[in-house]
Design an enzyme around this catalytic site. Sequence first.
Site, PDB file in Angstrom:
ATOM      1  N   THR A   1      46.157  26.960  53.215  1.00  0.00           N
ATOM      2  CA  THR A   1      45.135  28.016  53.111  1.00  0.00           C
ATOM      3  C   THR A   1      44.098  27.604  52.051  1.00  0.00           C
ATOM      4  O   THR A   1      44.331  26.691  51.256  1.00  0.00           O
ATOM      5  CB  THR A   1      45.754  29.390  52.762  1.00  0.00           C
ATOM      6  OG1 THR A   1      46.393  29.310  51.510  1.00  0.00           O
ATOM      7  CG2 THR A   1      46.723  29.858  53.833  1.00  0.00           C
TER       8      THR A   1
ATOM      9  N   VAL B   1      45.233  15.505  45.762  1.00  0.00           N
ATOM     10  CA  VAL B   1      44.434  14.581  44.931  1.00  0.00           C
ATOM     11  C   VAL B   1      44.128  13.334  45.765  1.00  0.00           C
ATOM     12  O   VAL B   1      45.043  12.675  46.254  1.00  0.00           O
ATOM     13  CB  VAL B   1      45.191  14.152  43.656  1.00  0.00           C
ATOM     14  CG1 VAL B   1      44.316  13.265  42.770  1.00  0.00           C
ATOM     15  CG2 VAL B   1      45.685  15.355  42.879  1.00  0.00           C
TER      16      VAL B   1
ATOM     17  N   LYS C   1      45.112  23.297  46.370  1.00  0.00           N
ATOM     18  CA  LYS C   1      45.250  22.992  44.930  1.00  0.00           C
ATOM     19  C   LYS C   1      45.527  24.224  44.073  1.00  0.00           C
ATOM     20  O   LYS C   1      46.017  24.112  42.959  1.00  0.00           O
ATOM     21  CB  LYS C   1      43.961  22.325  44.415  1.00  0.00           C
ATOM     22  CG  LYS C   1      43.772  20.921  44.955  1.00  0.00           C
ATOM     23  CD  LYS C   1      42.322  20.513  44.920  1.00  0.00           C
ATOM     24  CE  LYS C   1      41.608  21.114  46.074  1.00  0.00           C
ATOM     25  NZ  LYS C   1      40.723  20.375  46.874  1.00  0.00           N
TER      26      LYS C   1
ATOM     27  N   GLU D   1      30.167  23.188  49.487  1.00  0.00           N
ATOM     28  CA  GLU D   1      30.281  24.556  49.999  1.00  0.00           C
ATOM     29  C   GLU D   1      28.968  25.297  49.748  1.00  0.00           C
ATOM     30  O   GLU D   1      28.159  24.876  48.925  1.00  0.00           O
ATOM     31  CB  GLU D   1      31.383  25.301  49.236  1.00  0.00           C
ATOM     32  CG  GLU D   1      32.755  24.669  49.326  1.00  0.00           C
ATOM     33  CD  GLU D   1      33.313  24.709  50.735  1.00  0.00           C
ATOM     34  OE1 GLU D   1      32.981  25.642  51.488  1.00  0.00           O
ATOM     35  OE2 GLU D   1      34.066  23.789  51.085  1.00  0.00           O
TER      36      GLU D   1
ATOM     37  N   LYS E   1      42.600  18.773  40.079  1.00  0.00           N
ATOM     38  CA  LYS E   1      43.206  17.500  40.489  1.00  0.00           C
ATOM     39  C   LYS E   1      43.758  16.750  39.281  1.00  0.00           C
ATOM     40  O   LYS E   1      44.771  16.055  39.373  1.00  0.00           O
ATOM     41  CB  LYS E   1      42.177  16.658  41.234  1.00  0.00           C
ATOM     42  CG  LYS E   1      41.809  17.264  42.580  1.00  0.00           C
ATOM     43  CD  LYS E   1      40.601  16.592  43.182  1.00  0.00           C
ATOM     44  CE  LYS E   1      40.275  17.147  44.556  1.00  0.00           C
ATOM     45  NZ  LYS E   1      38.968  16.697  45.044  1.00  0.00           N
TER      46      LYS E   1
ATOM     47  N   ASP F   1      37.107  21.731  40.480  1.00  0.00           N
ATOM     48  CA  ASP F   1      37.885  20.945  41.451  1.00  0.00           C
ATOM     49  C   ASP F   1      38.475  19.704  40.767  1.00  0.00           C
ATOM     50  O   ASP F   1      39.656  19.379  40.936  1.00  0.00           O
ATOM     51  CB  ASP F   1      36.968  20.538  42.619  1.00  0.00           C
ATOM     52  CG  ASP F   1      37.682  19.684  43.645  1.00  0.00           C
ATOM     53  OD1 ASP F   1      38.645  20.172  44.248  1.00  0.00           O
ATOM     54  OD2 ASP F   1      37.286  18.510  43.825  1.00  0.00           O
TER      55      ASP F   1
HETATM   56  N1  LIG Z   1      39.497  19.290  54.187  1.00  0.00           N
HETATM   57  C1  LIG Z   1      39.651  18.453  53.181  1.00  0.00           C
HETATM   58  O1  LIG Z   1      39.000  17.410  53.071  1.00  0.00           O
HETATM   59  C2  LIG Z   1      40.668  18.750  52.090  1.00  0.00           C
HETATM   60  C3  LIG Z   1      41.059  17.729  51.209  1.00  0.00           C
HETATM   61  C4  LIG Z   1      42.038  17.978  50.238  1.00  0.00           C
HETATM   62  C5  LIG Z   1      42.556  19.275  50.124  1.00  0.00           C
HETATM   63  N2  LIG Z   1      42.113  20.270  50.954  1.00  0.00           N
HETATM   64  C6  LIG Z   1      42.659  21.625  50.791  1.00  0.00           C
HETATM   65  O2  LIG Z   1      43.444  21.937  51.943  1.00  0.00           O
HETATM   66  C7  LIG Z   1      43.308  23.331  52.255  1.00  0.00           C
HETATM   67  C8  LIG Z   1      42.807  23.465  53.672  1.00  0.00           C
HETATM   68  O3  LIG Z   1      41.549  22.833  53.774  1.00  0.00           O
HETATM   69  P1  LIG Z   1      40.661  23.003  55.117  1.00  0.00           P
HETATM   70  O4  LIG Z   1      39.494  22.119  54.938  1.00  0.00           O
HETATM   71  O5  LIG Z   1      41.525  22.847  56.333  1.00  0.00           O
HETATM   72  O6  LIG Z   1      40.218  24.541  54.949  1.00  0.00           O
HETATM   73  P2  LIG Z   1      39.715  25.555  56.041  1.00  0.00           P
HETATM   74  O7  LIG Z   1      39.044  24.819  57.146  1.00  0.00           O
HETATM   75  O8  LIG Z   1      38.984  26.620  55.300  1.00  0.00           O
HETATM   76  O9  LIG Z   1      41.059  26.164  56.665  1.00  0.00           O
HETATM   77  C9  LIG Z   1      41.817  27.115  55.975  1.00  0.00           C
HETATM   78  C10 LIG Z   1      42.756  27.789  56.968  1.00  0.00           C
HETATM   79  O10 LIG Z   1      43.533  28.778  56.271  1.00  0.00           O
HETATM   80  C11 LIG Z   1      43.553  29.970  57.071  1.00  0.00           C
HETATM   81  N3  LIG Z   1      43.748  31.106  56.185  1.00  0.00           N
HETATM   82  C12 LIG Z   1      42.871  31.645  55.302  1.00  0.00           C
HETATM   83  N4  LIG Z   1      43.416  32.672  54.640  1.00  0.00           N
HETATM   84  C13 LIG Z   1      44.685  32.802  55.135  1.00  0.00           C
HETATM   85  C14 LIG Z   1      45.751  33.721  54.883  1.00  0.00           C
HETATM   86  N5  LIG Z   1      45.617  34.689  53.976  1.00  0.00           N
HETATM   87  N6  LIG Z   1      46.898  33.569  55.575  1.00  0.00           N
HETATM   88  C15 LIG Z   1      47.028  32.593  56.496  1.00  0.00           C
HETATM   89  N7  LIG Z   1      46.053  31.703  56.792  1.00  0.00           N
HETATM   90  C16 LIG Z   1      44.900  31.817  56.122  1.00  0.00           C
HETATM   91  C17 LIG Z   1      42.208  29.987  57.766  1.00  0.00           C
HETATM   92  O11 LIG Z   1      42.279  30.774  58.913  1.00  0.00           O
HETATM   93  P3  LIG Z   1      40.934  31.400  59.551  1.00  0.00           P
HETATM   94  O12 LIG Z   1      40.229  30.262  60.188  1.00  0.00           O
HETATM   95  O13 LIG Z   1      41.461  32.386  60.522  1.00  0.00           O
HETATM   96  O14 LIG Z   1      40.179  32.001  58.415  1.00  0.00           O
HETATM   97  C18 LIG Z   1      42.037  28.508  58.113  1.00  0.00           C
HETATM   98  O15 LIG Z   1      42.698  28.191  59.306  1.00  0.00           O
HETATM   99  C19 LIG Z   1      42.364  23.912  51.184  1.00  0.00           C
HETATM  100  O16 LIG Z   1      43.120  24.499  50.177  1.00  0.00           O
HETATM  101  C20 LIG Z   1      41.600  22.697  50.697  1.00  0.00           C
HETATM  102  O17 LIG Z   1      41.165  22.853  49.334  1.00  0.00           O
HETATM  103  C21 LIG Z   1      41.210  20.032  51.949  1.00  0.00           C
END
Ligand SMILES: NC(=O)c1ccc[n+]([C@@H]2O[C@H](COP(=O)([O-])OP(=O)(O)OC[C@H]3O[C@@H](n4cnc5c(N)ncnc54)[C@H](OP(=O)(O)O)[C@@H]3O)[C@@H](O)[C@H]2O)c1
Length: 299
Positions: free
Chosen positions: A58, A114, A87, A172, A187, A183
């Site tokens: 999430t 990280v 994180k 963002e 990390k 951020d």
């Molecule tokens: N993408 C990257 O490059 C990257 C790299 C390192 C770490 N991360 C971390 O990994 C995590 C996911 O990243 P992402 O890019 O995939 O983010 P994202 O596209 O915003 O996806 C987040 C997901 O969480 C769901 N969600 C939100 N609130 C929720 C809740 N209360 N209960 C259940 N599900 C919920 C959302 O559903 P809805 O779509 O229905 O809102 C969405 O499917 C984040 O914490 C991010 O900081 C990401």
Amino acid sequence: MDNLGAVMVPEGIDIQRLLESKRLSGTLRGDGSWEYHEGMSAIDVINEVECEVVIETTPTELKRGEPGLSHVKAALTAGRHVICTNKGPLAIAMPALMELAHHNDVVFKFSGTVGGGTPVLDFAKKCLEGSRIKSICAILNGTSNYILSKMGSEGKPMKEALAEAQKLGYAEADPTYDIGGFDTACKLVITSNYVLGTSLSIKDLAITGIAGVTPEDIKKAASKGNVIKLIGRVGGGAKVSPEEIPVTHPLNVSGTFNAILFETDSAGDITLVGKGAGGRETASSVLRDLIEIRRTFAR
Ligand SMILES: NC(=O)c1ccc[n+]([C@@H]2O[C@H](COP(=O)([O-])OP(=O)(O)OC[C@H]3O[C@@H](n4cnc5c(N)ncnc54)[C@H](OP(=O)(O)O)[C@@H]3O)[C@@H](O)[C@H]2O)c1
């Protein structure tokens, strides 16, 4: 509460169908033809579905670490192994979560938090065994690095470089998290606690972001053969701030790259460079963690 619901398919979920459901109805309900459980929360799923591993992805939230923190706590308490890319829970409560995992005899992995797909944490923890890591300094936020690189190479003001980063999907709509240094701080906390065995939380760090860096600062640094980078440091304190480093420094990576330098007593300085984010790269880290859990428990 209205949007709560979960899909449960004992034989495994068809991902294409899942995505199509989301596209059709904005929820996982889809056309109503599969096992959608209205009103079921993530915590219900964690507690009620028989599973060995919970993967928490999430969005990162840094005030209370929620909803990820509750998900991770519930999963560890229920005896599930946990893989987390979020994180927030780690920045707020990493020592307590490690303790909870230990107490329940389960594995808690978070490689993707990280360095995205770059294996920063386990490289330092496993491959440097036998060497003492004296300090860590790193560039851990691709958005800030992109902005500083653009300001340096093209003389763009920060506002313009930020708008470009947002257009390209690096930053963002609210860039405070990246530009404010938070951020990077998350990390750094995770890396320091995992690799050096500290018990830091984000509140323990002095954090200065890049908002105050001007094109003049960058020009002045360049006249001395230096660049300005947003650097996280541990070893004699922990902080995040913009610093001048020589252009020849191994941390001088451009664009959205991340770089992390481990200063060791016997193996010298070692720098890892890689893409710090990206969906596919981060998914590769989840798979890596999953394989490690499988290997650990297949013995
Ligand atoms: N993408 C990257 O490059 C990257 C790299 C390192 C770490 N991360 C971390 O990994 C995590 C996911 O990243 P992402 O890019 O995939 O983010 P994202 O596209 O915003 O996806 C987040 C997901 O969480 C769901 N969600 C939100 N609130 C929720 C809740 N209360 N209960 C259940 N599900 C919920 C959302 O559903 P809805 O779509 O229905 O809102 C969405 O499917 C984040 O914490 C991010 O900081 C990401």
